[in-house]
Design a protein around this motif. Structure first.
Motif, PDB file in Angstrom:
ATOM      1  N   TYR A   1      27.201 -18.185  23.261  1.00 44.02           N
ATOM      2  CA  TYR A   1      28.194 -18.324  23.982  1.00 44.02           C
ATOM      3  C   TYR A   1      29.215 -19.839  23.669  1.00 44.02           C
ATOM      4  O   TYR A   1      30.182 -20.696  23.404  1.00 44.02           O
ATOM      5  CB  TYR A   1      27.760 -19.120  25.359  1.00 44.02           C
TER       6      TYR A   1
ATOM      7  N   LYS B   1      32.598 -20.636  24.399  1.00 41.48           N
ATOM      8  CA  LYS B   1      33.058 -20.373  26.202  1.00 41.48           C
ATOM      9  C   LYS B   1      32.341 -21.766  27.109  1.00 41.48           C
ATOM     10  O   LYS B   1      31.726 -22.480  26.842  1.00 41.48           O
ATOM     11  CB  LYS B   1      32.604 -19.200  26.289  1.00 41.48           C
TER      12      LYS B   1
ATOM     13  N   ASP C   1      40.656 -12.641  31.991  1.00 41.08           N
ATOM     14  CA  ASP C   1      41.181 -12.951  30.175  1.00 41.08           C
ATOM     15  C   ASP C   1      40.869 -14.987  29.621  1.00 41.08           C
ATOM     16  O   ASP C   1      41.420 -14.528  28.242  1.00 41.08           O
ATOM     17  CB  ASP C   1      42.724 -13.158  30.012  1.00 41.08           C
ATOM     18  N   GLU C   2      40.177 -15.161  30.022  1.00 37.37           N
ATOM     19  CA  GLU C   2      39.703 -16.680  29.856  1.00 37.37           C
ATOM     20  C   GLU C   2      38.289 -16.577  29.234  1.00 37.37           C
ATOM     21  O   GLU C   2      37.657 -15.428  29.108  1.00 37.37           O
ATOM     22  CB  GLU C   2      39.888 -17.364  30.596  1.00 37.37           C
ATOM     23  N   LYS C   3      38.073 -17.521  28.227  1.00 41.98           N
ATOM     24  CA  LYS C   3      36.796 -17.524  27.306  1.00 41.98           C
ATOM     25  C   LYS C   3      35.995 -18.807  28.388  1.00 41.98           C
ATOM     26  O   LYS C   3      35.237 -19.172  28.114  1.00 41.98           O
ATOM     27  CB  LYS C   3      36.904 -18.269  26.283  1.00 41.98           C
TER      28      LYS C   3
ATOM     29  N   GLU D   1      32.010 -17.966  30.623  1.00 40.35           N
ATOM     30  CA  GLU D   1      30.924 -17.407  30.391  1.00 40.35           C
ATOM     31  C   GLU D   1      30.090 -17.349  32.327  1.00 40.35           C
ATOM     32  O   GLU D   1      29.719 -18.421  32.298  1.00 40.35           O
ATOM     33  CB  GLU D   1      29.868 -16.859  29.429  1.00 40.35           C
TER      34      GLU D   1
ATOM     35  N   ALA E   1      33.230 -25.631  25.945  1.00 41.38           N
ATOM     36  CA  ALA E   1      33.298 -24.211  25.070  1.00 41.38           C
ATOM     37  C   ALA E   1      32.583 -25.226  23.524  1.00 41.38           C
ATOM     38  O   ALA E   1      31.465 -24.816  23.102  1.00 41.38           O
ATOM     39  CB  ALA E   1      34.413 -24.994  24.664  1.00 41.38           C
TER      40      ALA E   1
END
Length: 170
Positions: free
Chosen positions: A56, A59, A89-91, A93, A140
């Motif tokens: 990930y 993200k 629509d965002e990164k 998880e 991220a």
């Protein structure tokens, strides 16, 4: 008198060194400690396959530690579902980690209409989680930016901003 003065100086010096050590520890960058937090979490999917959280990278990772018997956990789930819709629509998880059996999680999953990524946490006690629900948010880059125990209404603007790293974290 000399011995008493010497003893006093030793005690004062020890206290000062302890204070300096505590202050130095506060000054240490938290990034190393925060990055290591993600490496300490051991998750598996419901087929007992290990989950490498490095997949990930890039993200934001939202991990909600919960249990089927936990009323506040169940109460915050609709707001998390709504937050997921808002952030589709965002990164980001979203992972829902429980230390219960696969059967208990599957039974809960079948009884509730949530589109969650249910996983098992293999080392809940090692993570020093004192109560449920507890939520960790990693940025991220894998840095722990938020950790909180308790219910939260995740679909309000302040919490959406928190998930997106746009708000001050605790």
């Amino acid at each position: 008198m000399y011995r008493m003065s010497l003893l006093f100086l030793i005690i004062i010096s020890a206290c000062k060194n302890e204070t300096e050590t505590k202050e130095a520890n506060k000054q240490k960058p938290k990034a190393t400690q925060q990055k290591s937090a993600i490496a300490q979490i051991h998750l598996t999917d419901l087929n007992d396959q290990s989950i490498d959280l490095k997949k990930y990278n890039g993200k934001t990772i939202f991990i909600n530690f919960w249990a089927t018997w936990c009323k506040p956990c169940r109460e915050e789930m609709p707001s998390i579902q709504e937050a997921m819709k808002i952030l589709k629509d965002e990164k980001v998880e979203f992972l829902f980690a429980s230390d219960e059996t696969k059967e208990q999680i599957e039974q809960f999953k079948a009884a509730h209409n949530y589109n969650f990524n249910y996983v098992k946490v293999e080392n809940l006690s090692e993570l020093n989680i004192m109560g449920l629900p507890t939520t960790f948010i990693f940025d991220a880059n894998g840095n722990l930016i938020f950790s909180e125990m308790g219910y939260r209404k995740w679909d309000n603007k302040a919490n959406i901003d928190l998930i997106l790293n746009k708000a001050e974290t605790k």
